[in-house]
Design an enzyme around this catalytic site. Structure first.
Site, mmCIF file in Angstrom:
data_model
loop_
_atom_site.group_PDB
_atom_site.id
_atom_site.type_symbol
_atom_site.label_atom_id
_atom_site.label_comp_id
_atom_site.label_asym_id
_atom_site.label_seq_id
_atom_site.Cartn_x
_atom_site.Cartn_y
_atom_site.Cartn_z
ATOM 1 N N ILE A 82 -0.199 2.744 2.790
ATOM 2 C CA ILE A 82 -1.353 3.001 1.959
ATOM 3 C C ILE A 82 -2.204 1.952 1.537
ATOM 4 C CG2 ILE A 82 -1.769 4.221 -0.139
ATOM 5 C CD1 ILE A 82 0.831 5.233 -0.343
ATOM 6 N N CYS A 83 -1.860 -0.004 1.451
ATOM 7 C CA CYS A 83 -3.179 -0.285 0.617
ATOM 8 C C CYS A 83 -4.318 -0.433 1.369
ATOM 9 C CB CYS A 83 -2.718 -1.676 0.013
ATOM 10 S SG CYS A 83 -0.906 -1.575 -1.177
ATOM 11 N N PRO A 84 -4.336 -0.765 2.577
ATOM 12 C CA PRO A 84 -5.036 -1.575 3.044
ATOM 13 C C PRO A 84 -6.150 0.195 3.469
ATOM 14 C CG PRO A 84 -3.501 -0.631 4.531
ATOM 15 C CD PRO A 84 -3.214 -0.591 3.395
#
Length: 208
Positions: A82-84
């Protein structure tokens, strides 16, 4: 003691235990998660920090005091899923953030070397255009009350005014991505200089 009622004598061990616990908390500066979260609120001054970035520079919040709004975007970990998607989307609004006399700082509890390696490895992060800081010990995240039970930052966004006073806070669970476009809208609403209605967007009239 012989002159005290029995019910008072029975309470003495509990009183001594409470006094000892209070002493330990004061001396060791122990704070529960509830204590920290209670301190994180709109209107409080954001704690200053000096953290390393993946470009080898040290980032300090106080550097922008009296000059700019600051958007702080915390995310859990590098080399995740999710972070990218969030970081790339934050990167897409960075030009508008800067044109609004604000600065975007993103970071997690990974160290600066991990961040640099991830940026070199991930095709969507190679041209990252905003600052990325490392909070490897989780000290800042813990102070703000956004350190998860897993020891990583929650998906938290804070916006401060030029006096470093927090004007906006949003915190998502680890499995729920944010909408940076909404953070940009809130930043501009905070700078609008008046009352903004629900779903207000730049160019619309103020309520007062």
């Amino acid at each position: 003691l012989y002159h005290l009622p029995m019910e008072v004598i029975d309470m003495i061990p509990k009183i001594l235990a409470s006094m000892f616990l209070a002493f330990v908390i004061v001396v060791l500066d122990i704070r529960t998660e509830e204590d920290v979260m209670e301190n994180l609120k709109v209107g409080m001054v954001a704690p200053n920090f000096a953290l390393m970035g993946n470009d080898g520079r040290k980032y300090e919040l106080s550097r922008h005091l009296g000059k700019k709004n600051v958007v702080l975007a915390f995310y859990p970990k590098d080399f995740t899923f999710i972070c990218p998607t969030e970081i790339i989307e934050f990167s897409s609004i960075n030009d508008e953030v800067e044109s609004s006399n604000a600065i975007l700082l993103g970071g997690s509890t990974d160290n600066e070397f991990c961040k640099l390696a991830w940026r070199r490895e991930h095709p969507g992060l190679k041209d990252l255009n905003h600052y990325s800081f490392a909070d490897p010990k989780g000290a800042l995240s813990e102070e703000l009350g956004i350190l998860s039970e897993e020891g990583v930052s929650l998906r938290a966004t804070l916006i401060t005014n030029p006096d470093n006073v927090i004007q906006h806070i949003s915190v998502n669970a680890l499995d729920t991505g944010r909408n940076p476009q909404e953070d940009l809208r809130i930043l501009k609403a905070l700078q609008a200089g008046g009352l903004t209605a629900c779903n207000w967007s730049p160019g619309q009239e103020l309520l007062g």
